[in-house]
Design an enzyme around this catalytic site. Sequence first.
Site, PDB file in Angstrom:
ATOM      1  N   TYR A 120      -0.615   8.654  -2.039  1.00  0.00           N
ATOM      2  CA  TYR A 120      -0.611   8.481  -3.494  1.00  0.00           C
ATOM      3  C   TYR A 120      -1.823   9.187  -4.133  1.00  0.00           C
ATOM      4  O   TYR A 120      -1.760   9.611  -5.274  1.00  0.00           O
ATOM      5  CB  TYR A 120      -0.724   6.983  -3.841  1.00  0.00           C
ATOM      6  CG  TYR A 120       0.533   6.153  -3.723  1.00  0.00           C
ATOM      7  CD1 TYR A 120       1.697   6.650  -3.149  1.00  0.00           C
ATOM      8  CD2 TYR A 120       0.550   4.847  -4.210  1.00  0.00           C
ATOM      9  CE1 TYR A 120       2.842   5.857  -3.049  1.00  0.00           C
ATOM     10  CE2 TYR A 120       1.687   4.057  -4.124  1.00  0.00           C
ATOM     11  CZ  TYR A 120       2.829   4.554  -3.536  1.00  0.00           C
ATOM     12  OH  TYR A 120       3.951   3.769  -3.446  1.00  0.00           O
ATOM     13  N   GLY A 121      -2.901   9.249  -3.368  1.00  0.00           N
ATOM     14  CA  GLY A 121      -4.194   9.666  -3.928  1.00  0.00           C
ATOM     15  C   GLY A 121      -4.282  11.086  -4.431  1.00  0.00           C
ATOM     16  O   GLY A 121      -5.239  11.452  -5.129  1.00  0.00           O
ATOM     17  N   ASP A 178       0.871  -1.181   0.000  1.00  0.00           N
ATOM     18  CA  ASP A 178       0.000   0.000   0.000  1.00  0.00           C
ATOM     19  C   ASP A 178       0.906   1.228   0.000  1.00  0.00           C
ATOM     20  O   ASP A 178       2.116   1.120   0.248  1.00  0.00           O
ATOM     21  CB  ASP A 178      -0.879  -0.024   1.264  1.00  0.00           C
ATOM     22  CG  ASP A 178      -1.770   1.213   1.381  1.00  0.00           C
ATOM     23  OD1 ASP A 178      -2.288   1.680   0.347  1.00  0.00           O
ATOM     24  OD2 ASP A 178      -1.940   1.721   2.507  1.00  0.00           O
ATOM     25  N   SER A 179       0.306   2.381  -0.227  1.00  0.00           N
ATOM     26  CA  SER A 179       1.067   3.623  -0.148  1.00  0.00           C
ATOM     27  C   SER A 179       1.580   3.863   1.271  1.00  0.00           C
ATOM     28  O   SER A 179       2.459   4.686   1.485  1.00  0.00           O
ATOM     29  CB  SER A 179       0.174   4.793  -0.557  1.00  0.00           C
ATOM     30  OG  SER A 179      -0.935   4.860   0.318  1.00  0.00           O
ATOM     31  N   CYS A 184      -4.316  -1.303  -2.070  1.00  0.00           N
ATOM     32  CA  CYS A 184      -4.483   0.143  -2.203  1.00  0.00           C
ATOM     33  C   CYS A 184      -5.409   0.393  -3.388  1.00  0.00           C
ATOM     34  O   CYS A 184      -5.093  -0.005  -4.515  1.00  0.00           O
ATOM     35  CB  CYS A 184      -3.103   0.762  -2.458  1.00  0.00           C
ATOM     36  SG  CYS A 184      -3.131   2.533  -2.767  1.00  0.00           S
ATOM     37  N   ASN A 185      -6.547   1.012  -3.132  1.00  0.00           N
ATOM     38  CA  ASN A 185      -7.502   1.295  -4.205  1.00  0.00           C
ATOM     39  C   ASN A 185      -6.895   2.241  -5.236  1.00  0.00           C
ATOM     40  O   ASN A 185      -7.129   2.109  -6.435  1.00  0.00           O
ATOM     41  CB  ASN A 185      -8.759   1.955  -3.637  1.00  0.00           C
ATOM     42  CG  ASN A 185      -9.569   1.018  -2.769  1.00  0.00           C
ATOM     43  OD1 ASN A 185     -10.531   0.413  -3.219  1.00  0.00           O
ATOM     44  ND2 ASN A 185      -9.188   0.878  -1.513  1.00  0.00           N
ATOM     45  N   THR A 186      -6.113   3.199  -4.749  1.00  0.00           N
ATOM     46  CA  THR A 186      -5.524   4.204  -5.639  1.00  0.00           C
ATOM     47  C   THR A 186      -4.539   3.555  -6.605  1.00  0.00           C
ATOM     48  O   THR A 186      -4.618   3.763  -7.825  1.00  0.00           O
ATOM     49  CB  THR A 186      -4.800   5.276  -4.792  1.00  0.00           C
ATOM     50  OG1 THR A 186      -5.717   5.772  -3.814  1.00  0.00           O
ATOM     51  CG2 THR A 186      -4.309   6.415  -5.654  1.00  0.00           C
ATOM     52  N   CYS A 217     -10.941   3.243   0.340  1.00  0.00           N
ATOM     53  CA  CYS A 217      -9.502   3.436   0.540  1.00  0.00           C
ATOM     54  C   CYS A 217      -9.147   2.557   1.728  1.00  0.00           C
ATOM     55  O   CYS A 217      -9.893   2.530   2.722  1.00  0.00           O
ATOM     56  CB  CYS A 217      -9.187   4.896   0.839  1.00  0.00           C
ATOM     57  SG  CYS A 217      -7.514   5.180   1.497  1.00  0.00           S
ATOM     58  N   THR A 218      -8.044   1.831   1.623  1.00  0.00           N
ATOM     59  CA  THR A 218      -7.736   0.835   2.654  1.00  0.00           C
ATOM     60  C   THR A 218      -7.325   1.441   3.996  1.00  0.00           C
ATOM     61  O   THR A 218      -7.252   0.731   4.998  1.00  0.00           O
ATOM     62  CB  THR A 218      -6.647  -0.130   2.149  1.00  0.00           C
ATOM     63  OG1 THR A 218      -5.514   0.639   1.741  1.00  0.00           O
ATOM     64  CG2 THR A 218      -7.148  -0.951   0.974  1.00  0.00           C
ATOM     65  N   HIS A 219      -7.057   2.729   4.021  1.00  0.00           N
ATOM     66  CA  HIS A 219      -6.772   3.381   5.306  1.00  0.00           C
ATOM     67  C   HIS A 219      -8.059   3.576   6.132  1.00  0.00           C
ATOM     68  O   HIS A 219      -8.016   3.592   7.353  1.00  0.00           O
ATOM     69  CB  HIS A 219      -6.154   4.769   5.087  1.00  0.00           C
ATOM     70  CG  HIS A 219      -4.698   4.739   4.743  1.00  0.00           C
ATOM     71  ND1 HIS A 219      -4.237   4.356   3.518  1.00  0.00           N
ATOM     72  CD2 HIS A 219      -3.598   5.065   5.476  1.00  0.00           C
ATOM     73  CE1 HIS A 219      -2.902   4.448   3.496  1.00  0.00           C
ATOM     74  NE2 HIS A 219      -2.500   4.876   4.680  1.00  0.00           N
TER      75      HIS A 219
HETATM   76  N1  DGL Z   1      -4.695   3.329   0.980  1.00  0.00           N
HETATM   77  C1  DGL Z   1      -4.818   3.928  -0.290  1.00  0.00           C
HETATM   78  C2  DGL Z   1      -6.097   3.501  -1.009  1.00  0.00           C
HETATM   79  O1  DGL Z   1      -6.628   2.445  -0.742  1.00  0.00           O
HETATM   80  C3  DGL Z   1      -4.600   5.349  -0.555  1.00  0.00           C
HETATM   81  C4  DGL Z   1      -4.146   6.382   0.341  1.00  0.00           C
HETATM   82  C5  DGL Z   1      -3.252   7.362  -0.401  1.00  0.00           C
HETATM   83  O2  DGL Z   1      -2.098   7.043  -0.562  1.00  0.00           O
HETATM   84  O3  DGL Z   1      -3.746   8.411  -0.813  1.00  0.00           O
HETATM   85  O4  DGL Z   1      -6.563   4.180  -1.872  1.00  0.00           O
END
Ligand code: DGL
Length: 256
Positions: free
Chosen positions: A43-44, A11-12, A74-76, A185-187
Site C-alpha cells: 500500500y505504501g 494489514d496490506s 498498518c501504519n500506512t 511499518c508493521t512488516h
Molecule cells: N505494513 C504496512 C505498514 O505498517 C505497510 C506495508 C505496505 O503495504 O507498504 O505501513
Amino acid sequence: MTERKPIGVFDSGVGGISVLRELMRLMPGEDFLYLGDSVHAPYGTKALEEVRRLTIKNVELLLERGAKSIVIACNTATSAAVALLRKKYPDLPLVGIEPAIKPAVLENPRARVVVMATPMTLRQEKFQKLMGMYEEKAEILPLPCPGLMEFVERGDLESQELRRYLTELFWTVSEKPVEVIVLGCTHYPFARDMIQEVVGEQVKIYDGGNGTAREMRRRLEEAGLRNPSSEGGAVTFLNSRNTTEEQELCNFLLHR
Ligand code: DGL
C-alpha cells in the site's frame, strides 16, 4: 451470555501479524480474525485514494464476518484513512497504529532517532504532526524504505539480499551514528534481527505493536466488549491471496 465475537485485524499483507502477536499476548481469551490484503500489497507506494478505498473494503469485510472491533495493523492505512473511518463508524471501537516516536524520544532524549516507514506514511500530515511534536526533543530522521515489506511478504527474513538491502539503506543516514530506530511499518518487526545485526547491538529499536494492543484492550473494556472467557481464543487467517502457501506463511510469522 455475551456472544463470542472476534476482534478484526487487518494489514496490506502479513505485516500486521506482528501486531496480532501482541494482541494475543495481552488478550489470550479473545478470538481474532486477521485479514491480509496481499494481492494489493504494497500500500505504501500507492496513491492515497487507492489506499483509502482498499482500507474501507477491508473494514467492511471484517464487519460482515462479525468483528466486534477493528485494529488497523498498518501504519500506512492508518495514516491514510483513520480519520475517515472514525467518521464512517463513530460507534465502532477502532484503533490504528502509528510510529512509536513518543516512547522512543521520551526514553532517549536528544538522541538521533531514525524512523523507518513506507513513503506514504512519511508523507502524510499525520506523521508530519507527530514528528513536529517531538522534533525539539530529539533529532528525528524519516527513512523511507520502499521494497522492504516485500521481503517479509516472501517470508524472507534472513537472506544475504535482505542484508544488502538494509546495509545500503543505512548508508543514507550514516554521516553520524544512529542511536534509536523506530519501526514505523508493521512488516519491519519481522526483519528486526537482521536490522539489529546491520546497525549494531547498541542501537535501541522500538515498534508500536504493544501500544496498539493495549489501546484496543482499553477500548474494549470501556465499551464492555471484552470476552470474559478464560479459554484460549481462536485465530482465523483470511487473505486476498487465498493459497495454502499464504496460510503457511501466516502461521510461520505468528510463531516467530
Ligand atoms: N505494513 C504496512 C505498514 O505498517 C505497510 C506495508 C505496505 O503495504 O507498504 O505501513
